[in-house]
Design an enzyme around this catalytic site. Sequence first.
Site, PDB file in Angstrom:
ATOM      1  N   GLU A   1      24.946  -6.404 -35.227  1.00  9.14           N
ATOM      2  CA  GLU A   1      24.311  -7.708 -35.004  1.00  9.14           C
ATOM      3  C   GLU A   1      22.854  -7.675 -35.460  1.00  9.14           C
ATOM      4  O   GLU A   1      22.239  -6.625 -35.458  1.00  9.14           O
ATOM      5  CB  GLU A   1      24.279  -8.046 -33.504  1.00  9.14           C
TER       6      GLU A   1
ATOM      7  N   LYS B   1      18.983  -7.801 -34.975  1.00 11.40           N
ATOM      8  CA  LYS B   1      18.100  -7.605 -33.824  1.00 11.40           C
ATOM      9  C   LYS B   1      17.101  -8.751 -33.834  1.00 11.40           C
ATOM     10  O   LYS B   1      16.185  -8.799 -34.646  1.00 11.40           O
ATOM     11  CB  LYS B   1      17.373  -6.266 -33.884  1.00 11.40           C
TER      12      LYS B   1
ATOM     13  N   ASP C   1      14.230 -11.335 -32.990  1.00 16.08           N
ATOM     14  CA  ASP C   1      12.859 -11.161 -32.556  1.00 16.08           C
ATOM     15  C   ASP C   1      12.482 -12.295 -31.609  1.00 16.08           C
ATOM     16  O   ASP C   1      11.852 -13.273 -31.993  1.00 16.08           O
ATOM     17  CB  ASP C   1      11.947 -11.167 -33.789  1.00 16.08           C
TER      18      ASP C   1
ATOM     19  N   TYR D   1      24.621 -11.970 -26.437  1.00 11.38           N
ATOM     20  CA  TYR D   1      25.204 -10.759 -27.029  1.00 11.38           C
ATOM     21  C   TYR D   1      25.746  -9.775 -26.000  1.00 11.38           C
ATOM     22  O   TYR D   1      26.155  -8.683 -26.363  1.00 11.38           O
ATOM     23  CB  TYR D   1      24.214 -10.064 -27.961  1.00 11.38           C
TER      24      TYR D   1
ATOM     25  N   LYS E   1      15.828  -0.215 -37.388  1.00 16.82           N
ATOM     26  CA  LYS E   1      14.723  -1.129 -37.694  1.00 16.82           C
ATOM     27  C   LYS E   1      14.505  -1.334 -39.195  1.00 16.82           C
ATOM     28  O   LYS E   1      14.742  -0.433 -39.994  1.00 16.82           O
ATOM     29  CB  LYS E   1      13.413  -0.603 -37.071  1.00 16.82           C
TER      30      LYS E   1
ATOM     31  N   CYS F   1     -20.623 -21.013 -56.403  1.00 11.38           N
ATOM     32  CA  CYS F   1     -19.366 -20.380 -56.800  1.00 11.38           C
ATOM     33  C   CYS F   1     -19.615 -18.912 -57.157  1.00 11.38           C
ATOM     34  O   CYS F   1     -20.501 -18.624 -57.964  1.00 11.38           O
ATOM     35  CB  CYS F   1     -18.779 -21.122 -58.002  1.00 11.38           C
TER      36      CYS F   1
ATOM     37  N   CYS G   1     -19.008 -18.672 -61.234  1.00 12.52           N
ATOM     38  CA  CYS G   1     -19.824 -19.317 -62.263  1.00 12.52           C
ATOM     39  C   CYS G   1     -21.158 -19.834 -61.735  1.00 12.52           C
ATOM     40  O   CYS G   1     -21.982 -20.322 -62.510  1.00 12.52           O
ATOM     41  CB  CYS G   1     -19.052 -20.461 -62.915  1.00 12.52           C
TER      42      CYS G   1
ATOM     43  N   CYS H   1     -15.365 -25.215 -56.069  1.00 14.29           N
ATOM     44  CA  CYS H   1     -16.418 -24.997 -57.051  1.00 14.29           C
ATOM     45  C   CYS H   1     -16.458 -26.251 -57.923  1.00 14.29           C
ATOM     46  O   CYS H   1     -15.421 -26.727 -58.394  1.00 14.29           O
ATOM     47  CB  CYS H   1     -16.073 -23.769 -57.887  1.00 14.29           C
TER      48      CYS H   1
ATOM     49  N   CYS I   1     -16.111 -23.148 -65.268  1.00 15.70           N
ATOM     50  CA  CYS I   1     -15.939 -21.955 -64.435  1.00 15.70           C
ATOM     51  C   CYS I   1     -14.815 -21.092 -65.002  1.00 15.70           C
ATOM     52  O   CYS I   1     -13.676 -21.538 -65.140  1.00 15.70           O
ATOM     53  CB  CYS I   1     -15.606 -22.372 -63.002  1.00 15.70           C
TER      54      CYS I   1
HETATM   55  S1  IVH Z   1      21.361  -5.402 -26.646  1.00 22.28           S
HETATM   56  C1  IVH Z   1      22.532  -2.836 -24.396  1.00 22.28           C
HETATM   57  N1  IVH Z   1      21.381  -6.856 -28.835  1.00 22.28           N
HETATM   58  O1  IVH Z   1      16.001  -5.865 -28.091  1.00 22.28           O
HETATM   59  C2  IVH Z   1      21.122  -2.921 -24.696  1.00 22.28           C
HETATM   60  N2  IVH Z   1      19.292  -6.503 -27.739  1.00 22.28           N
HETATM   61  O2  IVH Z   1      15.105  -3.118 -27.428  1.00 22.28           O
HETATM   62  C3  IVH Z   1      20.549  -4.247 -24.382  1.00 22.28           C
HETATM   63  N3  IVH Z   1      17.411  -7.610 -28.826  1.00 22.28           N
HETATM   64  O3  IVH Z   1      15.483  -6.346 -24.677  1.00 22.28           O
HETATM   65  C4  IVH Z   1      20.068  -5.010 -25.516  1.00 22.28           C
HETATM   66  N4  IVH Z   1      18.553  -8.541 -30.444  1.00 22.28           N
HETATM   67  O4  IVH Z   1      15.311  -8.393 -26.222  1.00 22.28           O
HETATM   68  C5  IVH Z   1      20.616  -6.331 -27.854  1.00 22.28           C
HETATM   69  N5  IVH Z   1      21.563  -8.140 -30.769  1.00 22.28           N
HETATM   70  C6  IVH Z   1      20.813  -7.614 -29.786  1.00 22.28           C
HETATM   71  C7  IVH Z   1      19.418  -7.830 -29.701  1.00 22.28           C
HETATM   72  C8  IVH Z   1      18.693  -7.255 -28.674  1.00 22.28           C
HETATM   73  C9  IVH Z   1      17.356  -8.392 -29.910  1.00 22.28           C
HETATM   74  C10 IVH Z   1      16.233  -7.236 -28.016  1.00 22.28           C
HETATM   75  C11 IVH Z   1      16.388  -7.545 -26.545  1.00 22.28           C
HETATM   76  C12 IVH Z   1      16.238  -6.244 -25.847  1.00 22.28           C
HETATM   77  C13 IVH Z   1      15.529  -5.391 -26.852  1.00 22.28           C
HETATM   78  C14 IVH Z   1      15.893  -3.948 -26.657  1.00 22.28           C
END
Ligand code: IVH
Length: 684
Positions: free
Chosen positions: A128, A130, A132, A240, A329, A423, A426, A441, A447
């Site tokens: 999945e 991650k 933000d 998730y 990451k 500027c 020039c 400018c 220029c």
């Molecule tokens: S699972 C089982 N899935 O990342 C572990 N976390 O570093 C629980 N996060 O606090 C987290 N996307 O805020 C999980 N697809 C994803 C995520 C995710 C972002 C964040 C979440 C968590 C932090 C953990």
Amino acid sequence: MSVKESAEGVPTEAAHRAATLREELAKHNYSYYILDAPTIPDAEYDRLLRELEALESKYPSLVSPDSPTQRVGAAPVSGFLEVQHAEPMLSLANAFSDDELHAFARRLRDRLSAAGVDPQEALAFMAEPKLDGAAISIRYEQGRLTQAATRGDGTTGEDVTHNVRTIKSVPLRLRGTDVPAVLEVRGEVFMPRAGFARYNREAAERGEKVFVNPRNAAAGSLRQLDPRLTARRPLEVFFYGIGQVDGWDVPLRQSDMLKRLERWGLRLCPDAEVVDGVEGCLDYYQRLGARRDELAYDIDGVVYKVDRRDHQRMLGSISRSPRWAIAHKFAAQEELTIVRDVEFQVGRTGALTPVARLEPVFVGGVTVSNATLHNIDELRRKDVRIGDTVIVRRAGDVIPEVAQVVLDRRPAETQIVELPEHCPVCGSDVVRPEGEAVARCAGGLYCAAQRKEALRHFASRKAMDIVGLGTKLIDQLVEADLVHTPADLFRLTVEQLQSLERMGQKSAENLLAALEKSRETTLQRFLFALGIREVGEATAAALATHFGTLEALQGADEGALQAVPDVGPVVAAHVCAFFAEQHNLQVIDELLACGVHWPEVSKPASTEDSPLYGKTVVLTGTLSTLSREDATAALTALGAKVTSTVSTKTDFLIAGEKAGSKLAKAEALGVPVLDEQQFLELAK
Ligand code: IVH
């Protein structure tokens, strides 16, 4: 006539109507947020909602906490209550390289085989994005939302129920009848990029604080004391995982568990997938990484989770993170560094852009040593000073920017940056019209910086497309005093070119050949190449189609110009000012004398006759005969409006090869879809 009344003095009919409305609104909400396929226009939804509001205000006893009217936000709270998580909210260990991911997989295999699992068995993972944003845990009891809490330290979070209720993609009530007695779902609250940009733009206009990034925006919005403010923030959610559950025989696989959540109306991330083994994980990482800039939301990596929940149990967790999951990451998009200096760059229109010279730092996959500060107001607002430690951000192909000063690290001695009076290139005066953010400018083509930029623009791919005439060569030509105006380019000789450093005979001849070729162009490209302020490609195309000839355009007054689709008073004024300038007319004459020419513009009898006139159109996929830019220009010239998202307001979707989600959405909404051939027919 006697009216039947319920116990609280509410006519039965009103109570029924309220229940029907609530059910209907919940259904539309589900189609809109979960299926991403709205079933009714927004206006109709609003009407139903208002009808329900009216009923509830007449009969307050009809109000229930899961009514869709209750999203708009209750009264502010004075602080947050603590919430003990029944199941801890874990965090994730990180992998920063493929090697670290292989090591993770080895550890899994060793532990699982020690627990009796066949080491030959292929391991499936849920992969999945991650996200933000900010983690959230939402509790449903008998299908009704009863509590929402932040992660906090993982054991104790904060009660943010009042705010979470305002997020439209969070159901207040689960769908279906087979809902568990208790279901805690976990996910991420985030602010999609488009919403973030819009929100910040509007906040800046109101003179309010802007958010540094979508993550802070999500976390900050959840911790608002006044839910009416949260309600205005464009927050969304993807679920998730789960926490405490009572009364549900949770499926064996994470992926099946998620599917069940979706059927209860809980929104999942559409980009999650089940993959096989480490290879599948790495492949997913590559694919998602390649799409990172196109995604509607910010991500900072990928999460892999062992799909079998019995395996998850065998693996357990260490301290605060599960052994069965890891975050892989991407290169960070934000880093800290120090501002060594701030200089002002002069652009094509003379605009002075403050640029921070930075201690080089690795961010977003490249080393960054310069970052834009956009304009002097922005510099003041962010209060960036020489010597400051700042957060630099580089997302995708976007120019690196200074996002924020870290005030905690401001040294005693910093130097405030002033707008120069002259500027830096020039020496002409710097002028800044009242109320404008941009200082310029006043030197015009006197220029050297403006001249270089004007030539660069003239030669660029979408303008005259002079192959091989790049930035370095233009700098050399201007500095050697060989070229003052674009027309000078066409008078260059092999000898002159060869006098430049690192320019051999072959390269000189190639450049002359490229110049020769570029003389044959189109009116639209020529107009764009002139660099008239506010005249981008689409406007140049619209002007070319509307007027047909350069003479007709030159003769047009502001009124006549505003008859062109999408040309307003500002653009019209710039066009008139450009052609009123003697110097510009002379350059145009010289260019024509040098043999620049274009075929006659074929235009429909009137753009109003075009079936695309006034229509809202979305382009998707790859077209085989023309680029996205050319298609957009052609559509604009015909009076169509080109937008990027499919909605009920879209008149046509033009779908090329490999069309994806937009095509699906158009089909779901019943928006007419044209293929390339049909589009070309209509555009004739
Ligand atoms: S699972 C089982 N899935 O990342 C572990 N976390 O570093 C629980 N996060 O606090 C987290 N996307 O805020 C999980 N697809 C994803 C995520 C995710 C972002 C964040 C979440 C968590 C932090 C953990």
